[in-house]
Design an enzyme around this catalytic site. Structure first.
Site, PDB file in Angstrom:
ATOM      1  N   ASP A   1       0.875  -1.165   0.000  1.00 56.77           N
ATOM      2  CA  ASP A   1       0.000   0.000   0.000  1.00 56.77           C
ATOM      3  C   ASP A   1       0.917   1.221   0.000  1.00 56.77           C
ATOM      4  O   ASP A   1       1.642   1.464   0.961  1.00 56.77           O
ATOM      5  CB  ASP A   1      -0.857  -0.047   1.274  1.00 56.77           C
TER       6      ASP A   1
ATOM      7  N   TYR B   1      -1.204   9.798  -3.845  1.00 54.02           N
ATOM      8  CA  TYR B   1      -1.238  11.035  -4.628  1.00 54.02           C
ATOM      9  C   TYR B   1      -0.345  12.112  -3.998  1.00 54.02           C
ATOM     10  O   TYR B   1       0.406  12.802  -4.692  1.00 54.02           O
ATOM     11  CB  TYR B   1      -2.664  11.591  -4.738  1.00 54.02           C
TER      12      TYR B   1
ATOM     13  N   ARG C   1      -1.526  15.375   8.042  1.00 51.09           N
ATOM     14  CA  ARG C   1      -2.368  14.598   8.953  1.00 51.09           C
ATOM     15  C   ARG C   1      -1.987  14.870  10.399  1.00 51.09           C
ATOM     16  O   ARG C   1      -2.856  14.980  11.274  1.00 51.09           O
ATOM     17  CB  ARG C   1      -2.270  13.103   8.641  1.00 51.09           C
TER      18      ARG C   1
ATOM     19  N   GLU D   1      -2.247   0.042  -4.580  1.00 51.18           N
ATOM     20  CA  GLU D   1      -2.287  -1.148  -3.733  1.00 51.18           C
ATOM     21  C   GLU D   1      -2.100  -2.399  -4.542  1.00 51.18           C
ATOM     22  O   GLU D   1      -2.449  -2.444  -5.723  1.00 51.18           O
ATOM     23  CB  GLU D   1      -3.664  -1.258  -3.065  1.00 51.18           C
TER      24      GLU D   1
END
Length: 640
Positions: free
Chosen positions: A15, A20, A52, A107
């Site tokens: 993953d 992006y 984040r 993924e």
DNA sequence: ATGGGTCCT
DNA sequence: AGGACCC
């Protein structure tokens, strides 16, 4: 009971971390170290980990994100082209280690069982990697951590080898492989990723999301049950909102709850397939193999907008989308050689019901025609799509999403990579040993070849011609419509019985006679186009006549399938363009992709060879002789 | 929600 | 053709 070694699989799930956003940072290094968000329309679809940590999750509105973090750098990510390209690079690296099953751009699962087994051939290999490991205590004697696994720098000295089961041995070696794979990806593409290592795809995927970013997690056998037990059923890949609601209705929230429900109950509510799937899944079982799904089954482009209420507006949107679609279809054709048969149009209207409505139609061949400009082809797409819209929408509508795409891909003669670029193909013939051509098409290519053998062996021995390059054979349609031919692809090396006449035209006539005598009812055979007219001429002819003589001087056959013939011309136009005065001078009749050389009685060596189905390189003297006339074709090889 | 995709019915 | 699911 321990799995037999033959059943042991090691599956890695990869993953790419905030794909992006990472892509944007990699392509614009000044973004490094700053909070970055990637936008599509009014949404921040993903953010990097810096953003984040500063409070901006993915999938929030731009307004909201800016309010939380004014310093957030926003990059528009509506055009997926660069992401597609980078994804391909990454998948190519993964592909070196085993079969890859992609899911989305960022993924994929990789079956690394073979890599692991190879390393275990010579006993337990040296290990050196860092990973989170669930079930660590069982293999090391050290204490374990159940939340997210124990972070360890693994080396063989920490392991109590005699205590480790075969499965766990494989998973640990697999983790070593994965560690190297992640390094390779980063070194070769720059991307960091997170990864899960487990016995099957489902568990590997669940494990991969446990520790991020840029971390790997290994799920050892002893920890599977206690790892999945508390997870919400919704975490099972394949359980979405609807299934979750039904499960909730059954009183199921967690995987533990799910385990208490019988297969019968599950099947009753959700159908046998999903019932069985859930029954297995909540027990940590997933027997589905890692499967390479090949190139995409559909290629679509779409846009969303606030108001589109007139056909003119819709056409405006289509004019933007169509060139993108054309470009992507062209790229796909270069890569795969296949062609789409259907055009689909999908839209969403404003309102509480957010479902898509879709219609499809035969994809007009002009959309793919190399003789038309991209603009012309896009215009065709817009026209067809807008007509579809008009037919299905009535006069009052309010679209918010419009999607146009191509599906139903079929293999063509150029789907075979060996013949995709006929120019290089023909050039290569002289210098390299003949490549074995692979018949990959699932359709009747094999049957066609078999029936071809039957035909050639049934025909009386005699002077023979052979196809030199890429060829197309006409397949006789059926007895019911004499003079009707469907055009399909033939194969390099296919053999054809020709006349012993040195006159080309007589040769063709003989061939026609053979066909008429009944051979063609069950067999494919050669047909004859000359390349004296452009596609447009032929197309015009076809449009004006139901049945038409193909071409003036050498045409033998008529067609009652003008549409198919037209399709054939469009499909093979690029090949047909190869036709050159050179090949005429060489004494080779190049008939719309068919490269024939008529053998007269004097060429008994070759005639015999064809009868024996041998590979016959052109003799040096022959080659010299021909080269003195012209230098375009380098080899004359007969196969089988 | 976006701009894509998958498979099943 | 539409639905459920995935990223």
């Amino acid at each position: 009971m321990a799995d037999s070694p033959i059943d042991i699989r090691v599956i890695a799930h990869f993953d790419i971390d905030c794909f992006y956003a990472q892509s944007e940072v990699l392509r614009c290094p000044s973004l490094r170290g700053r909070p970055v968000g990637v936008t599509q329309k009014f949404l921040v679809v993903t953010t990097n980990y810096i953003a984040r940590s500063l409070g901006v999750p993915k999938m929030v509105s731009i307004d909201e994100a800016k309010k939380v973090l004014p310093a957030l750098v926003l990059v528009n990510g509506e055009d997926l082209t660069p992401y597609r390209a980078e994804s391909k690079q990454i998948m190519a690296v993964l592909g070196r280690y085993g079969v890859v099953q992609r899911s989305g751009l960022d993924e994929g699962a990789v079956d690394i069982t073979a890599q692991v087994k190879a390393r275990l051939q010579c006993g337990f290999p040296a290990l050196s990697f860092s990973s989170h490991i669930l079930g660590w205590e069982a293999v090391s004697g050290e204490p374990g951590n159940d939340s997210g696994g124990t972070f360890v720098n693994v080396d063989s000295t920490k392991l109590e080898l005699e205590k480790i089961s075969g499965v766990d041995t494989a998973l640990l070696v697999g983790s070593q492989v994965v560690s190297e794979m992640r390094s390779a990806i980063e070194k070769e593409t720059g991307f960091q990723c997170s990864c899960g290592v487990a016995q099957n795809k489902m568990l590997a995927k669940l494990a991969s999301s446990l520790n991020k970013p840029s971390k790997q997690t290994c799920l050892l056998s002893g920890a599977v049950e206690r790892f999945i037990a508390p997870l919400p059923a919704r975490k099972i890949p394949g359980v979405g909102r609807q299934t979750e609601a039904i499960l909730l209705d059954l009183g199921v929230q967690t995987i533990t709850d799910l385990k208490k429900v019988s297969v019968c109950q599950l099947s009753e509510r959700l159908g046998a397939r999903i019932g069985q799937f859930l029954y297995d899944a909540c027990r940590g079982r997933d027997y589905t193999p890692v499967l390479d799904k090949g190139p995409p089954k559909s290629i679509t482009v779409e846009d969303s907008f606030r108001n589109c209420t007139t056909l003119q507006q819709a056409e405006g949107i289509l004019r933007v989308l169509a060139p993108d679609l054309i470009k992507r279809l062209d790229e796909d054709r270069v890569e795969t050689g296949r062609r789409p048969k259907s055009l689909t149009l999908k839209w969403r209207v404003q309102g509480p019901k957010w479902n898509f409505i879709s219609v499809s139609t035969d994809l007009p061949v002009e959309l793919l025609s190399p003789s038309l400009s991209k603009e012309q082809r896009a215009a065709v797409a817009v026209e067809v799509a807008s007509r579809l819209l008009l037919r299905n929408l009535g006069h009052s509508f309010h679209l918010v999403v419009l999607n146009i795409g191509a599906t139903n891909f079929v293999e063509t003669s150029t789907s075979d990579p060996a013949v995709r670029d006929i120019r290089s193909f023909l050039q290569a013939q002289g210098n390299s040993p003949r490549k074995e051509l692979k018949v990959t098409s699932k359709n009747d290519a094999r049957a066609r070849r078999e029936s071809f053998k039957t035909m050639t062996s049934a025909l009386p021995a005699g002077p023979t011609g052979a196809v030199l390059g890429l060829n197309f054979s006409a397949v006789a349609d059926s007895q019911k419509t004499p003079d009707t031919h469907i055009f399909g692809s033939g194969h390099v090396g296919d053999e054809y019985q020709l006349s012993n006449s040195s006159d080309e035209e007589d040769g063709w006539r003989d061939l026609a006679d053979q066909l008429k005598s009944g051979v063609r009812a069950s067999c494919p055979t050669a047909t004859n186009f000359t390349q004296t007219q452009s596609y447009k001429d032929v197309s015009d002819q076809l449009q004006s006549q139901q049945s038409t003589d193909l071409l003036h001087s050498k045409s033998i056959f008529k067609t009652s399938h003008p549409a198919k013939l037209k399709q054939f011309f469009v499909e093979n136009e690029d090949v047909m363009k190869l036709e050159s005065p050179d090949s005429q001078r060489a004494g080779v009749t190049n008939t719309g992709g068919l490269h024939f050389r008529t053998q007269t009685a004097g060429s008994s060596r070759i005639a015999n060879s064809i009868a024996k189905r041998e590979v016959v390189p052109e003799s040096t003297s022959q080659k010299k002789k021909r080269k003195s006339r012209n230098g375009t074709l380098d080899a004359f090889v007969i196969r089988k």
